[in-house]
Design an enzyme around this catalytic site. Structure first.
Site, PDB file in Angstrom:
ATOM      1  CE1 TYR A  69      37.849  42.983  38.905  1.00  0.00           C
ATOM      2  CE2 TYR A  69      39.864  42.434  37.742  1.00  0.00           C
ATOM      3  CZ  TYR A  69      39.226  42.911  38.873  1.00  0.00           C
ATOM      4  OH  TYR A  69      39.968  43.319  39.947  1.00  0.00           O
ATOM      5  CD1 TRP A  93      42.108  47.265  38.166  1.00  0.00           C
ATOM      6  CD2 TRP A  93      43.210  49.172  38.582  1.00  0.00           C
ATOM      7  NE1 TRP A  93      42.499  47.254  39.485  1.00  0.00           N
ATOM      8  CE2 TRP A  93      43.184  48.409  39.765  1.00  0.00           C
ATOM      9  CE3 TRP A  93      43.863  50.400  38.603  1.00  0.00           C
ATOM     10  CZ2 TRP A  93      43.774  48.836  40.959  1.00  0.00           C
ATOM     11  CZ3 TRP A  93      44.447  50.826  39.786  1.00  0.00           C
ATOM     12  CH2 TRP A  93      44.400  50.052  40.947  1.00  0.00           C
TER      13      TRP A  93
HETATM   14  N1  MGD Z   1      49.048  35.696  38.626  1.00  0.00           N
HETATM   15  C1  MGD Z   1      48.409  36.791  39.018  1.00  0.00           C
HETATM   16  N2  MGD Z   1      47.435  37.298  38.255  1.00  0.00           N
HETATM   17  C2  MGD Z   1      46.786  38.412  38.653  1.00  0.00           C
HETATM   18  C3  MGD Z   1      47.133  39.063  39.864  1.00  0.00           C
HETATM   19  C4  MGD Z   1      48.163  38.494  40.663  1.00  0.00           C
HETATM   20  O1  MGD Z   1      48.507  38.996  41.745  1.00  0.00           O
HETATM   21  N3  MGD Z   1      48.783  37.362  40.200  1.00  0.00           N
HETATM   22  N4  MGD Z   1      46.463  40.189  40.240  1.00  0.00           N
HETATM   23  C5  MGD Z   1      45.097  40.315  39.771  1.00  0.00           C
HETATM   24  C6  MGD Z   1      44.554  41.638  40.048  1.00  0.00           C
HETATM   25  S1  MGD Z   1      44.566  42.090  41.700  1.00  0.00           S
HETATM   26  C7  MGD Z   1      44.000  42.444  39.115  1.00  0.00           C
HETATM   27  S2  MGD Z   1      43.214  43.886  39.613  1.00  0.00           S
HETATM   28  C8  MGD Z   1      43.987  42.066  37.705  1.00  0.00           C
HETATM   29  C9  MGD Z   1      44.171  43.267  36.758  1.00  0.00           C
HETATM   30  O2  MGD Z   1      43.685  42.941  35.523  1.00  0.00           O
HETATM   31  P1  MGD Z   1      43.208  44.043  34.467  1.00  0.00           P
HETATM   32  O3  MGD Z   1      42.615  45.217  35.155  1.00  0.00           O
HETATM   33  O4  MGD Z   1      42.380  43.346  33.462  1.00  0.00           O
HETATM   34  O5  MGD Z   1      44.620  44.458  33.847  1.00  0.00           O
HETATM   35  P2  MGD Z   1      45.063  45.693  32.975  1.00  0.00           P
HETATM   36  O6  MGD Z   1      46.335  45.318  32.335  1.00  0.00           O
HETATM   37  O7  MGD Z   1      45.064  46.929  33.794  1.00  0.00           O
HETATM   38  O8  MGD Z   1      43.930  45.740  31.855  1.00  0.00           O
HETATM   39  C10 MGD Z   1      43.218  46.868  31.555  1.00  0.00           C
HETATM   40  C11 MGD Z   1      43.017  46.872  30.038  1.00  0.00           C
HETATM   41  O9  MGD Z   1      42.072  47.884  29.732  1.00  0.00           O
HETATM   42  C12 MGD Z   1      42.566  48.697  28.683  1.00  0.00           C
HETATM   43  N5  MGD Z   1      42.011  50.036  28.891  1.00  0.00           N
HETATM   44  C13 MGD Z   1      42.440  50.988  29.750  1.00  0.00           C
HETATM   45  N6  MGD Z   1      41.691  52.103  29.644  1.00  0.00           N
HETATM   46  C14 MGD Z   1      40.762  51.830  28.687  1.00  0.00           C
HETATM   47  C15 MGD Z   1      39.684  52.592  28.130  1.00  0.00           C
HETATM   48  O10 MGD Z   1      39.445  53.741  28.467  1.00  0.00           O
HETATM   49  N7  MGD Z   1      38.908  51.967  27.180  1.00  0.00           N
HETATM   50  C16 MGD Z   1      39.143  50.696  26.774  1.00  0.00           C
HETATM   51  N8  MGD Z   1      38.332  50.169  25.875  1.00  0.00           N
HETATM   52  N9  MGD Z   1      40.174  49.969  27.276  1.00  0.00           N
HETATM   53  C17 MGD Z   1      40.952  50.534  28.217  1.00  0.00           C
HETATM   54  C18 MGD Z   1      44.059  48.660  28.790  1.00  0.00           C
HETATM   55  O11 MGD Z   1      44.659  48.947  27.539  1.00  0.00           O
HETATM   56  C19 MGD Z   1      44.299  47.233  29.293  1.00  0.00           C
HETATM   57  O12 MGD Z   1      44.504  46.352  28.238  1.00  0.00           O
HETATM   58  O13 MGD Z   1      44.998  41.082  37.455  1.00  0.00           O
HETATM   59  C20 MGD Z   1      44.871  39.948  38.299  1.00  0.00           C
HETATM   60  N10 MGD Z   1      45.796  38.911  37.876  1.00  0.00           N
HETATM   61  N1  MGD Z   2      53.091  49.405  40.349  1.00  0.00           N
HETATM   62  C1  MGD Z   2      51.931  48.739  40.488  1.00  0.00           C
HETATM   63  N2  MGD Z   2      51.254  48.848  41.648  1.00  0.00           N
HETATM   64  C2  MGD Z   2      50.082  48.162  41.804  1.00  0.00           C
HETATM   65  C3  MGD Z   2      49.535  47.373  40.771  1.00  0.00           C
HETATM   66  C4  MGD Z   2      50.292  47.264  39.566  1.00  0.00           C
HETATM   67  O1  MGD Z   2      49.892  46.564  38.612  1.00  0.00           O
HETATM   68  N3  MGD Z   2      51.467  47.962  39.462  1.00  0.00           N
HETATM   69  N4  MGD Z   2      48.332  46.719  40.947  1.00  0.00           N
HETATM   70  C5  MGD Z   2      47.442  47.214  41.987  1.00  0.00           C
HETATM   71  C6  MGD Z   2      46.406  46.231  42.304  1.00  0.00           C
HETATM   72  S1  MGD Z   2      45.158  45.969  41.171  1.00  0.00           S
HETATM   73  C7  MGD Z   2      46.356  45.553  43.462  1.00  0.00           C
HETATM   74  S2  MGD Z   2      45.061  44.482  43.783  1.00  0.00           S
HETATM   75  C8  MGD Z   2      47.389  45.727  44.483  1.00  0.00           C
HETATM   76  C9  MGD Z   2      47.821  44.372  45.045  1.00  0.00           C
HETATM   77  O2  MGD Z   2      48.521  44.528  46.211  1.00  0.00           O
HETATM   78  P1  MGD Z   2      49.147  43.248  46.910  1.00  0.00           P
HETATM   79  O3  MGD Z   2      48.258  42.100  46.762  1.00  0.00           O
HETATM   80  O4  MGD Z   2      49.530  43.639  48.282  1.00  0.00           O
HETATM   81  O5  MGD Z   2      50.450  43.091  45.979  1.00  0.00           O
HETATM   82  P2  MGD Z   2      51.436  41.901  45.589  1.00  0.00           P
HETATM   83  O6  MGD Z   2      52.555  42.580  44.872  1.00  0.00           O
HETATM   84  O7  MGD Z   2      50.711  40.818  44.901  1.00  0.00           O
HETATM   85  O8  MGD Z   2      51.924  41.313  46.967  1.00  0.00           O
HETATM   86  C10 MGD Z   2      52.543  42.097  47.974  1.00  0.00           C
HETATM   87  C11 MGD Z   2      53.645  41.288  48.599  1.00  0.00           C
HETATM   88  O9  MGD Z   2      53.111  40.180  49.298  1.00  0.00           O
HETATM   89  C12 MGD Z   2      54.137  39.209  49.401  1.00  0.00           C
HETATM   90  N5  MGD Z   2      53.522  37.886  49.525  1.00  0.00           N
HETATM   91  C13 MGD Z   2      52.971  37.133  48.544  1.00  0.00           C
HETATM   92  N6  MGD Z   2      52.495  35.974  49.048  1.00  0.00           N
HETATM   93  C14 MGD Z   2      52.740  35.991  50.373  1.00  0.00           C
HETATM   94  C15 MGD Z   2      52.471  35.087  51.459  1.00  0.00           C
HETATM   95  O10 MGD Z   2      51.895  34.012  51.286  1.00  0.00           O
HETATM   96  N7  MGD Z   2      52.844  35.490  52.691  1.00  0.00           N
HETATM   97  C16 MGD Z   2      53.474  36.661  52.932  1.00  0.00           C
HETATM   98  N8  MGD Z   2      53.766  36.996  54.184  1.00  0.00           N
HETATM   99  N9  MGD Z   2      53.768  37.509  51.937  1.00  0.00           N
HETATM  100  C17 MGD Z   2      53.387  37.205  50.676  1.00  0.00           C
HETATM  101  C18 MGD Z   2      54.954  39.332  48.138  1.00  0.00           C
HETATM  102  O11 MGD Z   2      56.332  39.243  48.451  1.00  0.00           O
HETATM  103  C19 MGD Z   2      54.560  40.683  47.562  1.00  0.00           C
HETATM  104  O12 MGD Z   2      55.657  41.560  47.320  1.00  0.00           O
HETATM  105  O13 MGD Z   2      48.530  46.366  43.920  1.00  0.00           O
HETATM  106  C20 MGD Z   2      48.199  47.572  43.254  1.00  0.00           C
HETATM  107  N10 MGD Z   2      49.425  48.279  42.981  1.00  0.00           N
HETATM  108 MO    MO Z   3      43.832  44.318  41.857  1.00  0.00          MO
END
Ligand code: MGD
Ligand code: MGD
Ligand code: MO
Length: 765
Positions: free
Chosen positions: A107, A109
């Site tokens: 898993y 991005w």
């Molecule tokens: N506590 C908490 N944890 C969360 C979340 C949260 O809201 N709270 N959000 C969750 C969510 S929504 C998501 S999507 C995940 C994201 O989790 P990930 O998608 O696993 O996070 P990234 O840091 O984007 O990791 C991508 C990795 O792939 C590597 N990479 C990028 N391009 C390439 C490539 O071309 N080849 C290879 N081999 N490697 C590459 C990058 O260097 C990086 O280390 O995290 C989750 N974790």
């Molecule tokens: N710059 C940047 N942008 C990203 C990403 C990143 O790594 N960097 N990750 C991307 C990815 S993989 C994803 S999945 C999306 C995630 O998108 P979201 O899940 O929407 O993002 P979050 O920042 O986790 O949360 C959005 C807001 O929800 C509010 N919130 C949290 N818990 C609660 C709750 O219980 N109730 C209410 N009402 N509000 C709450 C928080 O204040 C937070 O600022 O973002 C994407 N966008």
């Molecule tokens: Mo995500």
């Protein structure tokens, strides 16, 4: 000095890479992008970072047979030796344990480029080679993914099929955003963002006088320049707010009795629950107030306001990334059904308006550039966030979406394009689980926390070192990605690595399909072009597209309004639910008999929230949001992210009263802790954050010293539990903690270091 210029694309934007003497010196935003992301230049820094993995490397302890994968040194080896070892391990595990011994869900991005998309390539390779244990669902909207098909017959609204902004701008009078509209998140789209459109739409909404209500624990979720009503809410209690609003509509007979009759099933069961017939608790505004901390008058007037005019109810994805995260999404749909505007222009419900860039951006539904993914012949997969459960308890049964499954016994983990040592909850538990497999293989460009826990690390190129084609279904462009610099060190493309492994296993031609990198770029683009032509949309031929650097897609031909056809004629255009209607009560879900996800939207308090008994011990609710200055853990060491740290640690936002009660001042080093672990962080006092709540961004590269993370990765504190047995999504947002000033001398932060590397000796084979 001669400069060369190369079009490229990242999840956070399209750009031109400017190269001088073989070095990427700057990334200039795509000309058509009105609001480019400041993250653009961080990648220029990262391509030439000293943290790059330069040569294939094998962990010393693995060669000696130990599974203690932390803090070890690495032996640099030749590509041939590394590939032989990986091929040998794959063959051994396949022979002795079958596909069920190999975990290849991987898993993450990965890159915006679709040909070199690492997660697609690793699955293509492992599936063609006999299959593996995959991961299904995602961390982004894992609860929604398995709930929504039961309720509305599709997940498409959560992945971006929401009513167009143009419809909202013309018809909507008030937008209620649960979780707000934080612009920080709208910088990125998986597959690349050509245009950053949300700031422009918000400005138009403001100029059109559309009201905005932001329901969130923090004011920071109100976009800058917007005049919004802020309703602070206790985290994880949105379901109770929605129930209180629904009860208000019901008791004042303001709900659309006809819509719930003609377009929904289960209204009676839902009403019985709202009235307290089932559990003796009336879900009125007074009750909702006691749960959410919002005044009852505010709840009543919000309910009256959304029903009195055209309203759009939209919820951030974060709401469902919590224990019982299914409930706020189901409750939102039920509330919107009672408001009765689903399927009307600018009305009804939506998800994730600021969770990604381009949600609600009008578009033609056209095919995008795609790499074909074969079927997994093993037919094995676990819910994405159950990885530590699987590793710690092989052979144990678990429930998921109405069925019982058994965790496989994993011997080999293979990861490329993701980082579980960023993304997974309860990192100390994952660290324990990580000791169980025999072998861990990782492709990485940098010495990330994952790479430093691998047995064999293969250096991967970044997108700037290869040619590709990228684009997102939400964006009106498809982009050519030209190689800008040569591969750094001995890095190879993931594609070439898998091709070399497939050759060793005897299926190279199946893996490559006989195509080179440029053949594949041409192939995925031509596939998209043919699909577009089929829909009457001509695109330039590949060579013209490649020379131009991008191709524009035509504007939307009609305005998309979610469930418009269903609203007009529910019999002729039914939903794909068992009843064909919106299920306010689902017999299917009720039939699963899960007390953590009953048959209708229900207030189910999470184990950890401010109303729990546990809050006596751990009085602060920690939210872990997406980082403003990086993509997850990517580019954390670059200046943009690094300069935002406090004393070199990840910031934690805290209400000034909570800080004062603990003798914490702005900029102080603090320790954040609970029963699962602890991390250091830098205090950032924020009067716009409600008391009792603290916020940290995800993605600081973890730096464990025992159970303490010295850098500030909040996933040492989060809970590793499924949202429910229905969806088994991640529950990252349900964590209670406490904070104290860190009085001891600050320990050095070691996350951005390269492990000890020992030069290759003579080849072992
Ligand atoms: N506590 C908490 N944890 C969360 C979340 C949260 O809201 N709270 N959000 C969750 C969510 S929504 C998501 S999507 C995940 C994201 O989790 P990930 O998608 O696993 O996070 P990234 O840091 O984007 O990791 C991508 C990795 O792939 C590597 N990479 C990028 N391009 C390439 C490539 O071309 N080849 C290879 N081999 N490697 C590459 C990058 O260097 C990086 O280390 O995290 C989750 N974790
Ligand atoms: N710059 C940047 N942008 C990203 C990403 C990143 O790594 N960097 N990750 C991307 C990815 S993989 C994803 S999945 C999306 C995630 O998108 P979201 O899940 O929407 O993002 P979050 O920042 O986790 O949360 C959005 C807001 O929800 C509010 N919130 C949290 N818990 C609660 C709750 O219980 N109730 C209410 N009402 N509000 C709450 C928080 O204040 C937070 O600022 O973002 C994407 N966008
Ligand atoms: Mo995500």
């Amino acid at each position: 000095m001669t400069q060369t210029r190369h079009p490229s694309l990242a999840h956070w934007g399209a750009f031109t890479a400017v190269v001088e003497s073989g070095r990427l010196i700057r990334c200039e935003p795509f000309v058509a992008d009105a609001a480019p992301s400041p993250m653009l230049n961080a990648i220029a820094e990262m391509v030439h970072s000293p943290l790059r993995v330069k040569r294939p490397a094998v962990r010393r302890g693995w060669l000696e047979g130990n599974r203690d994968r932390e803090g070890d040194e690495y032996v640099e080896v030749s590509w041939d030796e590394a590939l032989d070892r990986v091929a040998g391990e794959l063959a051994r595990v396949r022979r002795d344990h079958g596909a069920a011994g190999i975990f290849g869900g991987s898993y993450g991005w990965s890159s915006a480029g679709r040909v070199h998309h690492a997660r697609s390539l690793i699955r293509r390779f492992l599936f063609q080679g006999g299959g593996c244990v995959d991961q299904i669902g995602n961390y982004s909207w894992g609860a929604a993914q398995f709930l929504l098909p039961h309720v509305i017959g599709t997940t498409s609204p959560v992945s971006g099929d929401v009513t167009d902004w143009t419809s909202v701008l013309r018809h909507t009078r008030v937008i209620v955003a649960f979780g707000g509209l934080p612009l920080k998140n709208a910088q990125v789209t998986s597959g690349g963002a050509g245009l950053h459109s949300l700031p422009g739409y918000l400005a138009q909404a403001r100029d059109a006088g559309i009201g905005l209500v932001v329901v969130s624990p923090t004011r920071a979720d109100i976009p800058p320049g917007m005049d919004a009503q802020w309703i602070p809410i206790r985290p994880n209690t949105d379901t109770a707010l929605m129930l209180g609003m629904a009860h208000t509509l019901l008791s004042e007979s303001r709900h659309d009795a006809s819509f719930v009759h003609t377009h929904c099933v289960g209204f009676d069961a839902w009403v019985a629950y709202l009235r307290g017939d089932v559990d003796g608790q009336v879900k009125d505004a007074q009750w909702a107030s006691s749960v959410t901390g919002i005044g009852p008058d505010v709840i009543v007037s919000l309910a009256r306001r959304v029903v009195a005019q055209r309203s759009l109810l939209t919820a951030a994805w974060a709401l469902q990334r919590a224990e019982h995260g299914e409930q706020p999404y189901w409750a939102l749909i039920a509330l919107a059904a009672m408001v009765g505007q689903i399927g009307l222009p600018g009305g009804g419900f939506a998800f994730g308006h600021a969770s990604l860039n381009s949600i609600g951006q009008p578009r033609r539904r056209l095919p995008g550039p795609e790499m074909p993914l074969p079927r997994n012949p093993a037919g094995l997969a676990i819910p994405v966030a159950r990885i530590a459960d699987m590793l710690l308890a092989p052979g144990t049964p678990y429930a998921f979406n109405g069925a019982e499954h058994v965790y496989p016994d994993i011997k080999l983990i293979y990861w490329a394009g993701g980082n579980p040592f960023h993304h997974h909850q309860d990192q100390n538990r994952l660290r324990e689980a990580w000791r169980t497999p025999e072998t861990v293989v990782v492709h990485e460009s940098w010495w990330t926390p994952l790479a430093r826990r691998a047995d064999i690390v293969l250096p991967a190129t970044t997108p700037l070192e290869r040619c590709d084609v990228g684009g997102s279904a939400h964006d009106p462009y498809v982009f050519a990605m030209h190689r800008a610099v040569v591969p750094q060190g001995e890095a190879r493309n993931d594609f070439d690595i898998f091709a070399a492994l497939a050759r060793r296993a005897g299926f190279e031609d199946t893996f490559t399909a006989g195509r080179s990198e440029m053949d594949w770029c041409r192939h995925v683009y031509e596939g998209m072009r043919a699909g577009c032509a089929h829909r009457g949309v001509p695109l330039p031929a590949f060579d013209a597209f490649w020379a131009q650097g991008h191709a524009a897609l035509p504007p939307a031909d009609s305005e998309y309004v979610l469930f418009e056809a269903f609203r007009r004629d529910p019999a002729a255009r039914p939903l794909s639910t068992p009843s064909g209607r919106i299920e306010l009560h689902s017999r299917t879900i009720a039939g699963f008999d899960y007390d953590d996800c009953p048959g209708h939207p229900t207030w189910l308090p999470p184990r950890e929230w401010l109303g729990a008994a546990l809050a006596g011990k751990w009085p602060l609710h920690l939210l872990t949001q997406q980082p403003k200055h990086r993509l997850h853990s990517q580019m954390d060491p670059a200046a943009l992210s690094r300069n935002d740290k406090i004393q070199g640690r990840e910031p934690i936002s805290i209400n000034p009263d909570d800080a004062a009660a603990r003798g914490i001042g702005n900029g102080d080093l603090v320790r954040v802790y609970n029963d699962r672990g602890a991390c250091l962080a830098g205090a950032r006092l924020d009067a716009g954050l409600m008391a009792g709540v603290v916020i940290m961004a995800t993605g600081a590269w973890s730096d464990p010293d025992g159970r303490l993370d010295r850098h500030g990765n909040p996933n040492v504190l989060t809970a590793d539990i499924g949202t429910s047995r229905l969806a088994q999504g991640p529950s990252a947002q349900s964590a209670l903690v406490d904070i104290e000033r860190y009085e001891a001398p600050a320990p050095a932060m070691r996350a951005w270091e390269v492990p000890a590397l020992v030069a290759a000796g003579p080849s072992k084979d």
